[in-house]
Scaffold this motif. Structure first.
Motif, PDB file in Angstrom:
ATOM      1  N   GLY A 173      57.790  39.948  62.886  1.00  0.00           N
ATOM      2  CA  GLY A 173      57.113  39.839  64.173  1.00  0.00           C
ATOM      3  C   GLY A 173      56.733  38.408  64.526  1.00  0.00           C
ATOM      4  N   ASN A 174      56.048  38.280  65.654  1.00  0.00           N
ATOM      5  CA  ASN A 174      55.594  36.984  66.139  1.00  0.00           C
ATOM      6  C   ASN A 174      54.345  36.549  65.368  1.00  0.00           C
ATOM      7  N   VAL A 175      54.405  35.398  64.744  1.00  0.00           N
ATOM      8  CA  VAL A 175      53.270  34.918  63.931  1.00  0.00           C
ATOM      9  C   VAL A 175      52.751  33.574  64.429  1.00  0.00           C
ATOM     10  N   TRP A 176      53.139  33.187  65.647  1.00  0.00           N
ATOM     11  CA  TRP A 176      52.728  31.874  66.150  1.00  0.00           C
ATOM     12  C   TRP A 176      51.211  31.774  66.319  1.00  0.00           C
ATOM     13  N   LEU A 177      50.583  32.838  66.802  1.00  0.00           N
ATOM     14  CA  LEU A 177      49.128  32.798  66.987  1.00  0.00           C
ATOM     15  C   LEU A 177      48.429  32.587  65.649  1.00  0.00           C
ATOM     16  N   LEU A 216      47.651  34.138  52.468  1.00  0.00           N
ATOM     17  CA  LEU A 216      47.960  35.361  51.724  1.00  0.00           C
ATOM     18  C   LEU A 216      47.309  36.571  52.393  1.00  0.00           C
ATOM     19  N   MET A 217      46.042  36.443  52.791  1.00  0.00           N
ATOM     20  CA  MET A 217      45.359  37.548  53.459  1.00  0.00           C
ATOM     21  C   MET A 217      46.010  37.861  54.810  1.00  0.00           C
ATOM     22  N   ILE A 218      46.411  36.828  55.530  1.00  0.00           N
ATOM     23  CA  ILE A 218      47.088  37.051  56.810  1.00  0.00           C
ATOM     24  C   ILE A 218      48.435  37.718  56.591  1.00  0.00           C
ATOM     25  N   ALA A 224      53.075  46.157  56.633  1.00  0.00           N
ATOM     26  CA  ALA A 224      52.746  47.552  56.963  1.00  0.00           C
ATOM     27  C   ALA A 224      51.495  48.090  56.260  1.00  0.00           C
ATOM     28  N   PRO A 225      51.321  47.898  54.935  1.00  0.00           N
ATOM     29  CA  PRO A 225      50.128  48.485  54.290  1.00  0.00           C
ATOM     30  C   PRO A 225      48.826  47.847  54.745  1.00  0.00           C
ATOM     31  N   GLY A 226      48.891  46.601  55.265  1.00  0.00           N
ATOM     32  CA  GLY A 226      47.668  45.903  55.626  1.00  0.00           C
ATOM     33  C   GLY A 226      46.950  45.364  54.392  1.00  0.00           C
TER      34      GLY A 226
END
Length: 253
Positions: A173-177, A216-218, A224-226
């Protein structure tokens, strides 16, 4: 024959990476530096234009290899102790040799080693983050006439970009933010760390440590699992205690 040529090329690249830094260690002058840079340009050109025709070199592997070369050279250039320079020369040779091997590996063989390759890349991205952060903090001490915000912005931008590359290995997905948020966070964190009474090697470690946990947290959040907070609670508590211990040890060392 293919494997012999491939392994020999990877070993030669690793040996050359170590030899180039050792040459700068034993003969530290601008002419040797210029000679090494010219040879590096020739070596990478040979890889790109000639070996690519034989092995179909993976461009992503080449990109991380070039970044690793640059980060290792930057950290080597600010290292003051002889033993540290020798260690960095050997370590960079190992890294470059490994990346060279992966760069010319067959696609089907890389697919089999997908998880291992991803972990190797992750380790090298963390190393590059540390090497660049520590180098910039070191340069800020050696070149006090340059405002610290120049190194601060450069370091935060690099750490944000590396985090983006790491996430792209795991999510589509988009991870720019998220990259912008990490960059802004590291902008503030680098300013805080440079005010602490530590050397640039320890300061680089502190910057990279917090950056690693944040990305790592991000990364867990984006998959999917969060974030499984029950599992991560022990990890975060342990890192918090270890981080405090390092701060205490570094302060009184």
């Amino acid at each position: 024959m293919y494997r012999i040529i491939k392994n020999s090329a990877a070993v030669l690249m690793g040996v050359w990476a170590s030899a180039s830094l050792l040459a700068l260690h034993f003969f530290p002058n601008r002419w040797i530096l210029l000679f090494v840079l010219v040879l590096w340009a020739c070596v990478l050109s040979v890889w790109h234009f000639f070996l690519d025709r034989i092995f179909q070199i993976h461009q992503k592997q080449m990109a991380i290899m070039i970044i690793t070369i640059v980060s290792s050279f930057l950290l080597f250039s600010v290292a003051e102790e002889a033993w540290l320079r020798l260690f960095l020369a050997i370590l960079s040779g190992f890294f470059i040799g490994t990346l060279s091997f992966l760069a010319i590996e067959r696609e089907e063989e890389l697919a089999v080693m997908e998880k291992s390759v991803r972990r190797i890349h992750m380790m090298l991205w963390v190393w590059n983050a540390y090497a660049i952060a520590a180098s910039l903090l070191g340069f800020s001490l050696f070149y006090r006439e340059i405002p610290f915000w120049v190194f601060q912005i450069a370091g935060a931008a690099v750490l944000g970009a590396i985090a983006w590359h790491v996430w792209r290995m795991y999510v589509q997905g988009n991870v720019w933010l998220w990259m912008v948020l990490v960059t802004l966070s590291m902008l503030e964190w680098m300013w805080v760390v440079h005010l602490l009474p530590f050397g640039y090697l320890v300061s680089g470690l502190l910057v990279t440590w917090i950056w690693y946990i944040a990305q790592l947290m991000i990364r867990f959040h984006l998959t999917a699992p969060g974030i499984l907070w029950r599992k991560q609670a022990v990890f975060l508590a342990g890192n918090g205690a270890l981080f405090a211990g390092v701060l205490f040890a570094a302060r009184w060392a």
